[in-house]
Enzyme design. Structure first.
Site, PDB file in Angstrom:
ATOM      1  N   LYS A  81      34.202  52.637  28.429  1.00 12.59           N
ATOM      2  CA  LYS A  81      33.131  51.636  28.406  1.00 12.59           C
ATOM      3  C   LYS A  81      32.047  52.123  27.468  1.00 12.59           C
ATOM      4  CE  LYS A  81      32.004  47.760  30.496  1.00 12.59           C
ATOM      5  NZ  LYS A  81      32.899  46.671  30.896  1.00 12.59           N
ATOM      6  N   GLY A 183      30.720  29.512  42.384  1.00 10.99           N
ATOM      7  CA  GLY A 183      30.629  29.677  40.926  1.00 10.99           C
ATOM      8  C   GLY A 183      31.745  28.923  40.243  1.00 10.99           C
ATOM      9  N   GLY A 185      32.019  28.366  36.771  1.00  8.01           N
ATOM     10  CA  GLY A 185      31.911  28.583  35.321  1.00  8.01           C
ATOM     11  C   GLY A 185      33.292  28.734  34.720  1.00  8.01           C
ATOM     12  N   VAL A 187      35.548  31.097  34.856  1.00  8.53           N
ATOM     13  CA  VAL A 187      36.612  31.553  35.750  1.00  8.53           C
ATOM     14  C   VAL A 187      36.761  30.614  36.962  1.00  8.53           C
ATOM     15  CG1 VAL A 187      37.324  33.418  37.298  1.00  8.53           C
ATOM     16  CG2 VAL A 187      36.409  33.966  35.039  1.00  8.53           C
TER      17      VAL A 187
HETATM   18  P1  NAD Z   1      30.280  32.133  33.858  1.00  7.74           P
HETATM   19  O1  NAD Z   1      28.910  32.483  33.449  1.00  7.74           O
HETATM   20  O2  NAD Z   1      31.105  31.240  32.982  1.00  7.74           O
HETATM   21  O3  NAD Z   1      30.260  31.442  35.313  1.00  7.74           O
HETATM   22  C1  NAD Z   1      29.498  31.922  36.364  1.00  7.74           C
HETATM   23  C2  NAD Z   1      29.044  30.709  37.157  1.00  7.74           C
HETATM   24  O4  NAD Z   1      28.407  31.148  38.353  1.00  7.74           O
HETATM   25  C3  NAD Z   1      28.046  29.839  36.389  1.00  7.74           C
HETATM   26  O5  NAD Z   1      28.474  28.494  36.411  1.00  7.74           O
HETATM   27  C4  NAD Z   1      26.750  30.031  37.189  1.00  7.74           C
HETATM   28  O6  NAD Z   1      25.903  28.886  37.165  1.00  7.74           O
HETATM   29  C5  NAD Z   1      27.291  30.312  38.566  1.00  7.74           C
HETATM   30  N1  NAD Z   1      26.351  30.983  39.478  1.00  7.74           N
HETATM   31  C6  NAD Z   1      25.434  31.933  39.194  1.00  7.74           C
HETATM   32  N2  NAD Z   1      24.772  32.289  40.311  1.00  7.74           N
HETATM   33  C7  NAD Z   1      25.307  31.573  41.322  1.00  7.74           C
HETATM   34  C8  NAD Z   1      25.058  31.499  42.716  1.00  7.74           C
HETATM   35  N3  NAD Z   1      24.122  32.232  43.302  1.00  7.74           N
HETATM   36  N4  NAD Z   1      25.803  30.653  43.463  1.00  7.74           N
HETATM   37  C9  NAD Z   1      26.756  29.882  42.891  1.00  7.74           C
HETATM   38  N5  NAD Z   1      27.021  29.901  41.563  1.00  7.74           N
HETATM   39  C10 NAD Z   1      26.311  30.732  40.791  1.00  7.74           C
HETATM   40  O7  NAD Z   1      31.025  33.530  34.111  1.00  7.74           O
HETATM   41  P2  NAD Z   1      32.587  33.773  34.278  1.00  7.74           P
HETATM   42  O8  NAD Z   1      33.125  34.270  32.987  1.00  7.74           O
HETATM   43  O9  NAD Z   1      33.196  32.600  34.933  1.00  7.74           O
HETATM   44  O10 NAD Z   1      32.599  35.028  35.276  1.00  7.74           O
HETATM   45  C11 NAD Z   1      32.413  34.856  36.656  1.00  7.74           C
HETATM   46  C12 NAD Z   1      32.579  36.195  37.373  1.00  7.74           C
HETATM   47  O11 NAD Z   1      33.862  36.744  37.106  1.00  7.74           O
HETATM   48  C13 NAD Z   1      31.583  37.288  36.928  1.00  7.74           C
HETATM   49  O12 NAD Z   1      31.281  38.091  38.052  1.00  7.74           O
HETATM   50  C14 NAD Z   1      32.376  38.084  35.923  1.00  7.74           C
HETATM   51  O13 NAD Z   1      31.891  39.416  35.827  1.00  7.74           O
HETATM   52  C15 NAD Z   1      33.740  38.048  36.540  1.00  7.74           C
HETATM   53  N6  NAD Z   1      34.838  38.255  35.595  1.00  7.74           N
HETATM   54  C16 NAD Z   1      35.000  37.425  34.548  1.00  7.74           C
HETATM   55  C17 NAD Z   1      36.047  37.628  33.664  1.00  7.74           C
HETATM   56  C18 NAD Z   1      36.277  36.708  32.498  1.00  7.74           C
HETATM   57  O14 NAD Z   1      37.344  36.811  31.875  1.00  7.74           O
HETATM   58  N7  NAD Z   1      35.385  35.808  32.165  1.00  7.74           N
HETATM   59  C19 NAD Z   1      36.954  38.700  33.873  1.00  7.74           C
HETATM   60  C20 NAD Z   1      36.775  39.536  34.996  1.00  7.74           C
HETATM   61  C21 NAD Z   1      35.711  39.293  35.844  1.00  7.74           C
END
Ligand code: NAD
Length: 355
Positions: A81, A183, A185, A187
């Protein structure tokens, strides 16, 4: 900076490299925890730490996390990292990214970088002008791997949820199975769409009220307020927003049989894995179920090193192994009466030669 080997998060890391480039203002820490299975791979975080010691802690903690995650994903990659210590204004210049690329190149492939918090695909393209040890670059052709890892992560979580339902509820059908998604978003939204196709009953929550309503209308799902999703009675609670959501208070109030979602570091503290286990709730260790993104990034890198492009089919075939790995964790958890997070950590430690 204090000696890194006295930090509580130091875990026999193989390398901790401090980079300073006065001309561009770059200050970065690159940590490789283990290269037992291959070069240390993990994203670069661009963050302002009022105390640089916190940046060092993140590099140590997150690189160890990547060792475990990459090992459990079956990748020929170790854990690494990088943390770029941004100034207060978070100034990110082409010169700074170039200097970072030079630093990665200078390590001769011992560390492979990709996106993380604060670093975009465009930033990685800039870094890739100075080093070949980079992944997470834009998709270059139809059917090729690469690009946004979100949909790959979502696919792995969807498969993992189905495996959890099979293990805990004894059914291969998602028809009518109630999943509460926190959430929606990149994922969480992807997970919800895949589950809806299988006839799952969905309850969604997101702080983006308009976005979650639009998705719920599209999928015929219910919506609850963000502070109500963790207490919604359901079969599966799928956290896909924030980390550290499973603490003493929230675990007590969960009304679910399964916790399976993509958010990183869901357990507020290590002991909370035991607390979930004692409540009889099946937990999918986060770094095992959410490995789809790193599988995409890692496969893309390995193929490029061999002078070819990875295909999406190749990536998906590896993601399809996530359910079997989870099942292995749960079977051992049942047999040894040990929480799945502890079982997964032990399996990962064994894979990286540190049992
Ligand atoms: P993203 O920003 O696209 O989506 C996150 C969503 O969560 C957003 O829509 C946001 O409005 C919502 N959110 C924030 N606070 C909230 C709350 N208190 N209650 C409900 N919703 C809330 O991010 P993502 O890429 O979808 O990632 C989501 C999670 O998965 C993160 O923890 C990230 O570290 C983890 N993750 C993502 C990936 C990836 O490939 N994108 C890989 C491994 C882990």
């Amino acid at each position: 900076m204090t000696a890194f080997w006295t930090e509580p998060d130091f875990d026999d890391h193989e390398m901790v490299h401090v980079v300073r480039d006065r001309a561009s203002g770059l200050m970065a820490i690159i940590a490789v925890h283990s290269s037992h299975l291959g070069p240390g791979a993990g994203g670069t975080r661009f963050w302002h730490y009022p105390d640089p010691k916190d940046g060092l802690r993140d590099a140590l903690r997150l690189s160890r996390g990547m060792s475990y995650k990459n090992a459990m994903a079956g990748l020929a990659l170790g854990g690494g990292k990088a943390v770029i210590l941004a100034d207060e204004a978070r100034t990110k210049t082409p010169e700074l990214l170039a200097a970072f690329g030079d630093a990665v190149e200078g390590l001769g492939g011992r560390y492979v970088t990709a996106e993380d918090v604060g670093i975009s695909e465009a930033d990685m393209v800039a870094v890739s002008k100075r080093t070949q040890h980079v992944s997470g670059l834009p998709v270059t052709g139809e059917g090729s791997a690469g690009g946004d890892p979100g949909p790959f992560t979502a696919f792995g979580i969807y498969l993992g949820i189905k495996a959890a339902v099979a293990h805990k509820l004894g059914t291969d059908s998602m028809d009518g199975v109630h999943v509460a998604v926190q959430g929606t978003g990149s994922v969480g939204g992807g997970v919800a769409r895949l589950l809806a196709k299988d006839g799952a009953r969905l309850t969604l929550a997101d702080i983006d009220a308009d976005g979650v309503k639009a998705l719920a209308d599209e999928l015929g799902a219910d919506v609850v307020a963000p502070d109500a999703i963790m207490t919604t009675p359901c079969d599966v609670f799928s956290p896909n927003a924030l980390g550290a959501i499973l603490d003493d208070e929230s675990i007590e109030k969960l009304d679910t049989k399964i916790v399976a979602g993509g958010a990183n570091n869901q357990l507020a503290r290590a002991r909370h894995g035991q607390a979930v286990f004692e409540r009889g709730i099946l937990y999918a260790p986060d770094y095992v179920i959410n490995a789809g993104g790193i599988i995409s990034v890692g496969t893309e890198y390995a193929a490029r090193r061999d002078g070819r492009q990875a295909s999406r089919d190749e990536v998906n075939a590896l993601i399809e192994k996530i359910p079997a790995r989870l099942a292995q964790v749960w079977q051992k958890s049942d047999a040894d009466n040990t929480s799945p997070d502890v079982v997964a950590d032990r399996m990962a430690q064994e894979l990286i030669g540190r049992a």
